[in-house]
Design an enzyme around this catalytic site. Structure first.
Site, PDB file in Angstrom:
ATOM      1  N   ASP A  17     -23.993   9.525  -9.460  1.00 34.59           N
ATOM      2  CA  ASP A  17     -24.727   9.254  -8.162  1.00 34.59           C
ATOM      3  C   ASP A  17     -23.812   8.597  -7.093  1.00 34.59           C
TER       4      ASP A  17
ATOM      5  N   ARG B 256     -28.450   9.023   1.431  1.00 32.76           N
ATOM      6  CA  ARG B 256     -27.221   9.317   2.170  1.00 32.76           C
ATOM      7  C   ARG B 256     -27.917   9.402   4.075  1.00 32.76           C
TER       8      ARG B 256
ATOM      9  N   LYS C  98      -8.785   3.132   3.720  1.00 35.68           N
ATOM     10  CA  LYS C  98      -9.441   3.218   5.043  1.00 35.68           C
ATOM     11  C   LYS C  98      -9.430   1.420   5.502  1.00 35.68           C
TER      12      LYS C  98
ATOM     13  N   HIS D   4     -18.078  17.508  -0.020  1.00 33.40           N
ATOM     14  CA  HIS D   4     -19.345  16.837   0.171  1.00 33.40           C
ATOM     15  C   HIS D   4     -20.588  17.431  -0.322  1.00 33.40           C
TER      16      HIS D   4
ATOM     17  N   SER E 114     -14.411   5.196   7.221  1.00 34.00           N
ATOM     18  CA  SER E 114     -15.801   6.062   6.535  1.00 34.00           C
ATOM     19  C   SER E 114     -16.349   5.070   6.242  1.00 34.00           C
ATOM     20  N   SER E 115     -17.811   5.160   6.018  1.00 40.11           N
ATOM     21  CA  SER E 115     -18.847   4.219   5.414  1.00 40.11           C
ATOM     22  C   SER E 115     -18.565   3.729   4.152  1.00 40.11           C
ATOM     23  N   CYS E 116     -17.694   4.505   3.260  1.00 38.80           N
ATOM     24  CA  CYS E 116     -17.587   3.993   1.920  1.00 38.80           C
ATOM     25  C   CYS E 116     -16.548   2.547   1.913  1.00 38.80           C
TER      26      CYS E 116
ATOM     27  N   VAL F 111     -13.774  17.276  11.574  1.00 43.77           N
ATOM     28  CA  VAL F 111     -13.847  16.187  12.636  1.00 43.77           C
ATOM     29  C   VAL F 111     -12.851  16.758  13.650  1.00 43.77           C
TER      30      VAL F 111
ATOM     31  N   GLY G 268      -4.972  16.230  12.793  1.00 46.01           N
ATOM     32  CA  GLY G 268      -5.920  16.915  11.750  1.00 46.01           C
ATOM     33  C   GLY G 268      -7.134  17.694  12.615  1.00 46.01           C
ATOM     34  N   HIS G 269      -6.567  18.340  13.533  1.00 39.54           N
ATOM     35  CA  HIS G 269      -7.382  19.052  14.497  1.00 39.54           C
ATOM     36  C   HIS G 269      -7.760  20.507  13.698  1.00 39.54           C
ATOM     37  N   ARG G 270      -7.368  20.710  12.427  1.00 37.57           N
ATOM     38  CA  ARG G 270      -7.916  21.855  11.941  1.00 37.57           C
ATOM     39  C   ARG G 270      -9.299  21.558  10.940  1.00 37.57           C
TER      40      ARG G 270
ATOM     41  N   TYR H  94      -9.853   5.545  -1.909  1.00 39.70           N
ATOM     42  CA  TYR H  94      -9.936   6.018  -0.382  1.00 39.70           C
ATOM     43  C   TYR H  94     -10.332   4.787   0.463  1.00 39.70           C
TER      44      TYR H  94
HETATM   45  N1  LIG Z   1     -16.264  14.557   6.148  1.00 36.48           N
HETATM   46  C1  LIG Z   1     -16.964  13.365   6.282  1.00 36.48           C
HETATM   47  O1  LIG Z   1     -18.106  13.516   5.779  1.00 36.48           O
HETATM   48  C2  LIG Z   1     -16.487  12.146   6.984  1.00 36.48           C
HETATM   49  C3  LIG Z   1     -15.106  12.065   7.324  1.00 36.48           C
HETATM   50  N2  LIG Z   1     -14.536  10.995   7.918  1.00 36.48           N
HETATM   51  C4  LIG Z   1     -13.260  10.713   8.423  1.00 36.48           C
HETATM   52  O2  LIG Z   1     -12.891  11.654   9.094  1.00 36.48           O
HETATM   53  C5  LIG Z   1     -11.693  12.153   8.889  1.00 36.48           C
HETATM   54  C6  LIG Z   1     -11.309  13.663   9.212  1.00 36.48           C
HETATM   55  O3  LIG Z   1     -12.253  14.140   8.055  1.00 36.48           O
HETATM   56  P1  LIG Z   1     -12.469  15.630   7.923  1.00 36.48           P
HETATM   57  O4  LIG Z   1     -12.242  16.237   8.983  1.00 36.48           O
HETATM   58  O5  LIG Z   1     -13.941  15.662   7.156  1.00 36.48           O
HETATM   59  O6  LIG Z   1     -11.391  16.073   6.688  1.00 36.48           O
HETATM   60  P2  LIG Z   1     -10.846  17.685   6.756  1.00 36.48           P
HETATM   61  O7  LIG Z   1     -10.404  17.610   5.439  1.00 36.48           O
HETATM   62  O8  LIG Z   1     -11.845  18.489   7.222  1.00 36.48           O
HETATM   63  O9  LIG Z   1      -9.520  17.604   7.597  1.00 36.48           O
HETATM   64  C7  LIG Z   1      -8.475  16.959   7.359  1.00 36.48           C
HETATM   65  C8  LIG Z   1      -7.232  17.267   8.398  1.00 36.48           C
HETATM   66  O10 LIG Z   1      -6.210  16.473   7.940  1.00 36.48           O
HETATM   67  C9  LIG Z   1      -5.271  17.428   8.053  1.00 36.48           C
HETATM   68  N3  LIG Z   1      -4.125  16.718   7.086  1.00 36.48           N
HETATM   69  C10 LIG Z   1      -4.496  16.264   5.884  1.00 36.48           C
HETATM   70  N4  LIG Z   1      -3.152  15.829   5.167  1.00 36.48           N
HETATM   71  C11 LIG Z   1      -2.223  15.899   6.032  1.00 36.48           C
HETATM   72  C12 LIG Z   1      -0.942  15.758   6.101  1.00 36.48           C
HETATM   73  N5  LIG Z   1      -0.159  15.183   5.033  1.00 36.48           N
HETATM   74  N6  LIG Z   1      -0.246  16.044   7.356  1.00 36.48           N
HETATM   75  C13 LIG Z   1      -0.820  16.658   8.287  1.00 36.48           C
HETATM   76  N7  LIG Z   1      -2.229  16.754   8.384  1.00 36.48           N
HETATM   77  C14 LIG Z   1      -2.805  16.665   7.381  1.00 36.48           C
HETATM   78  C15 LIG Z   1      -5.664  18.436   7.724  1.00 36.48           C
HETATM   79  O11 LIG Z   1      -4.776  19.619   8.063  1.00 36.48           O
HETATM   80  P3  LIG Z   1      -4.566  21.062   7.604  1.00 36.48           P
HETATM   81  O12 LIG Z   1      -6.186  21.677   7.980  1.00 36.48           O
HETATM   82  O13 LIG Z   1      -3.572  21.783   8.478  1.00 36.48           O
HETATM   83  O14 LIG Z   1      -4.349  20.990   6.135  1.00 36.48           O
HETATM   84  C16 LIG Z   1      -7.010  18.619   8.211  1.00 36.48           C
HETATM   85  O15 LIG Z   1      -7.000  19.361   9.578  1.00 36.48           O
HETATM   86  C17 LIG Z   1     -10.960  11.464   7.805  1.00 36.48           C
HETATM   87  O16 LIG Z   1     -10.338  10.210   8.175  1.00 36.48           O
HETATM   88  C18 LIG Z   1     -12.282  11.068   7.276  1.00 36.48           C
HETATM   89  O17 LIG Z   1     -12.027   9.933   6.525  1.00 36.48           O
HETATM   90  C19 LIG Z   1     -15.414   9.840   7.727  1.00 36.48           C
HETATM   91  C20 LIG Z   1     -16.556   9.804   7.489  1.00 36.48           C
HETATM   92  C21 LIG Z   1     -17.164  11.002   6.652  1.00 36.48           C
HETATM   93  C1  LIG Z   2     -18.400  10.553   3.199  1.00 37.15           C
HETATM   94  C2  LIG Z   2     -17.902   9.974   1.870  1.00 37.15           C
HETATM   95  O1  LIG Z   2     -18.257  10.793   0.682  1.00 37.15           O
HETATM   96  C3  LIG Z   2     -18.057  10.499  -0.647  1.00 37.15           C
HETATM   97  O2  LIG Z   2     -19.193   9.710  -0.761  1.00 37.15           O
HETATM   98  P1  LIG Z   2     -20.766  10.111  -1.264  1.00 37.15           P
HETATM   99  O3  LIG Z   2     -21.290   9.759  -0.022  1.00 37.15           O
HETATM  100  O4  LIG Z   2     -21.071   9.809  -2.592  1.00 37.15           O
HETATM  101  O5  LIG Z   2     -20.374  11.509  -1.203  1.00 37.15           O
HETATM  102  P2  LIG Z   2     -20.712  13.100  -1.724  1.00 37.15           P
HETATM  103  O6  LIG Z   2     -21.242  13.865  -0.652  1.00 37.15           O
HETATM  104  O7  LIG Z   2     -19.709  13.735  -2.763  1.00 37.15           O
HETATM  105  O8  LIG Z   2     -22.035  13.126  -2.597  1.00 37.15           O
HETATM  106  C4  LIG Z   2     -23.285  12.368  -2.175  1.00 37.15           C
HETATM  107  C5  LIG Z   2     -24.265  12.121  -3.288  1.00 37.15           C
HETATM  108  O9  LIG Z   2     -24.514  13.885  -3.342  1.00 37.15           O
HETATM  109  C6  LIG Z   2     -24.695  14.122  -4.887  1.00 37.15           C
HETATM  110  N1  LIG Z   2     -24.511  15.482  -5.068  1.00 37.15           N
HETATM  111  C7  LIG Z   2     -25.496  16.347  -5.598  1.00 37.15           C
HETATM  112  N2  LIG Z   2     -24.947  17.513  -5.733  1.00 37.15           N
HETATM  113  C8  LIG Z   2     -23.715  17.669  -5.280  1.00 37.15           C
HETATM  114  C9  LIG Z   2     -22.565  18.375  -5.028  1.00 37.15           C
HETATM  115  O10 LIG Z   2     -22.905  19.800  -5.558  1.00 37.15           O
HETATM  116  N3  LIG Z   2     -21.643  18.119  -4.680  1.00 37.15           N
HETATM  117  C10 LIG Z   2     -21.212  16.676  -4.275  1.00 37.15           C
HETATM  118  N4  LIG Z   2     -19.989  16.333  -3.689  1.00 37.15           N
HETATM  119  N5  LIG Z   2     -22.201  15.910  -4.260  1.00 37.15           N
HETATM  120  C11 LIG Z   2     -23.466  16.183  -4.953  1.00 37.15           C
HETATM  121  C12 LIG Z   2     -23.771  13.379  -5.609  1.00 37.15           C
HETATM  122  O11 LIG Z   2     -23.708  13.107  -6.739  1.00 37.15           O
HETATM  123  C13 LIG Z   2     -23.967  11.911  -4.658  1.00 37.15           C
HETATM  124  O12 LIG Z   2     -24.984  11.246  -5.274  1.00 37.15           O
HETATM  125  C14 LIG Z   2     -16.934   9.412  -0.778  1.00 37.15           C
HETATM  126  O13 LIG Z   2     -16.476   9.683  -2.110  1.00 37.15           O
HETATM  127  C15 LIG Z   2     -16.221   9.012   0.100  1.00 37.15           C
HETATM  128  O14 LIG Z   2     -15.127   9.942   0.351  1.00 37.15           O
HETATM  129  C16 LIG Z   2     -16.950   9.138   1.746  1.00 37.15           C
HETATM  130  O15 LIG Z   2     -16.709   8.090   2.526  1.00 37.15           O
END
Ligand SMILES: NC(=O)C1=CN([C@@H]2O[C@H](COP(=O)(O)OP(=O)(O)OC[C@H]3O[C@@H](n4cnc5c(N)ncnc54)[C@H](OP(=O)(O)O)[C@@H]3O)[C@@H](O)[C@H]2O)C=CC1
Ligand SMILES: C[C@H]1O[C@H](OP(=O)(O)OP(=O)(O)OC[C@H]2O[C@@H](n3cnc4c(=O)[nH]c(N)nc43)[C@H](O)[C@@H]2O)[C@@H](O)[C@@H](O)C1=O
Length: 326
Positions: free
Chosen positions: A286, A226, A157, A196, A124-126, A32, A27-29, A153
């Site tokens: 919410d 959050r 996890k 998000h 993830s914290s969820c 995270v 997932g290097h692109r 999800y």
């Molecule tokens: N974003 C957040 O707020 C949070 C993220 N995390 C965790 O961190 C990790 C990374 O998340 P994040 O970086 O945000 O996600 P992104 O959507 O930014 O990146 C996900 C990566 O996974 C790759 N990927 C998805 N599906 C496949 C597949 N079938 N085969 C190969 N590669 C795949 C994508 O590849 P490509 O770009 O090539 O499509 C991409 O590089 C996850 O496990 C997530 O649960 C945890 C808490 C919060």
């Molecule tokens: C990382 C975490 O991310 C997800 O959980 P979440 O924390 O609820 O994520 P969120 O960022 O989408 O929303 C946070 C809050 O924000 C409000 N909100 C306002 N306006 C927008 C808005 O425009 N977009 C979004 N997405 N939310 C909005 C929204 O209604 C909510 O109250 C999980 O599904 C799960 O995948 C997980 O692990």
């Protein structure tokens, strides 16, 4: 069973001592994975194995098995997943459970079978119950019902954490799990609906400013709390855990600071420089009312975050202007 009962001796497993080790960052692109690659590159790692989704689909078991059999990475960091915000999680439950179970099961099993020394799985914290005690300790896992908008999800996890634990117990293999809080930073997903909250609001406020709009719609009531962590801090914590942690229990990774969504929206408005009004769309969910993690276990090992939300937002908006809003 205590978290140390299934520790694997680390003497031959030092991560930082061996910068030419072959490290697969899945997932290097993404948000995270790209931050982890930046961090490892800064540290001098020279043998990173990186494949995009298009090059290697991690849901395909036979492709993953063939990849591990030929590359045999020594260290594996699992940052590939199907990821999205509250709307995406709620709309595509089948994708969120199936794709995540497939990716993590294929990667964890193949890494073990092909002799990887250590693997870090990111959850993830969820994973925690909707009404978990706050701040949420690691042992709140599986003590109550999940938040319905992301339970599919979360179940995937939780299965990933349990798979790492099971391989550690049965095979004495060094698989660990980190549970990050809500993350943000460069290379985030700025999709208007599926992202998000933080990148969604950055884009919406920016577009409103550029278009001279009078108001911006924000989802929900604004009252949920959050905790946000800059992804460079998370990457630092990932390297820290690879080097210092070898235990059965997953570790929380948070900033320890929480804000309401209303406060986040006000801060974003200021950072972006939008001068209109906020309008709340209470037809949108919410989600969890509060999810502040207790990250004291990681802190007790010596890790602390560095980036404040205000600095992190300014830094991310600068990146957005230079890279997304072309
Ligand atoms: N974003 C957040 O707020 C949070 C993220 N995390 C965790 O961190 C990790 C990374 O998340 P994040 O970086 O945000 O996600 P992104 O959507 O930014 O990146 C996900 C990566 O996974 C790759 N990927 C998805 N599906 C496949 C597949 N079938 N085969 C190969 N590669 C795949 C994508 O590849 P490509 O770009 O090539 O499509 C991409 O590089 C996850 O496990 C997530 O649960 C945890 C808490 C919060
Ligand atoms: C990382 C975490 O991310 C997800 O959980 P979440 O924390 O609820 O994520 P969120 O960022 O989408 O929303 C946070 C809050 O924000 C409000 N909100 C306002 N306006 C927008 C808005 O425009 N977009 C979004 N997405 N939310 C909005 C929204 O209604 C909510 O109250 C999980 O599904 C799960 O995948 C997980 O692990």
């Amino acid at each position: 069973m205590g978290s140390q009962d299934n520790n694997v001796a680390l003497s031959s497993n030092s991560f930082l001592a061996y910068k030419s080790a072959k490290v697969f960052v899945a997932g290097h692109r993404g948000l995270v994975g790209s931050a982890i690659v930046r961090k490892l590159t800064q540290l001098g790692f020279t043998n990173l194995v990186l494949h995009s989704h298009a090059e290697l689909d991690l849901t395909r078991q036979s492709d993953v098995e063939a990849f591990f059999a030929s590359e045999k990475p020594e260290f594996v960091i699992v940052a590939a997943a199907k990821v999205g915000g509250i709307h995406a999680n709620n709309t595509y439950p089948a994708d969120f459970i199936a794709i995540n179970l497939q990716i993590q099961t294929n990667v964890i099993d193949s890494a073990y079978r092909n002799g990887a020394k250590k693997l870090l799985f990111l959850g993830s914290s969820c994973i925690y119950p909707k009404y978990a005690p706050q701040p949420i300790p690691e042992d709140a896992l599986l003590t109550g019902p999940l938040e319905p908008t992301n339970e599919w999800y979360a179940i995937a996890k939780i299965a990933g954490i349990k798979m790492c634990q099971a391989y550690r117990i049965q095979h004495k293999w060094d698989a660990i799990s980190g549970m990050p809080t809500n993350l943000y930073g460069p290379y985030d997903n700025f999709h208007p609906e599926n992202s998000h909250v933080l990148p969604a609001l950055m884009r919406r406020f920016h577009e409103a400013k550029v278009n001279g709009a009078k108001e911006v719609v924000v989802w929900g009531t604004g009252s949920p709390l959050r905790e946000f962590l800059h992804v460079d801090d998370l990457a630092d914590a990932v390297v820290f855990m690879m080097e210092k942690y070898s235990g059965l229990e997953h570790l929380n990774v948070g900033s320890g600071k929480e804000v309401t969504i209303k406060e986040l929206a006000e801060l974003m408005k200021e950072v972006v420089g939008f001068e209109g009004d906020l309008v709340w769309d209470s037809t949108k969910p919410d989600g969890t009312p509060r999810k502040l993690m207790d990250s004291s276990k990681l802190a007790s090992l010596g890790w602390t975050p560095k980036v404040s939300l205000k600095d992190g937002l300014a830094d991310t908006y600068k990146w957005y202007l230079e890279n997304v809003n072309l």
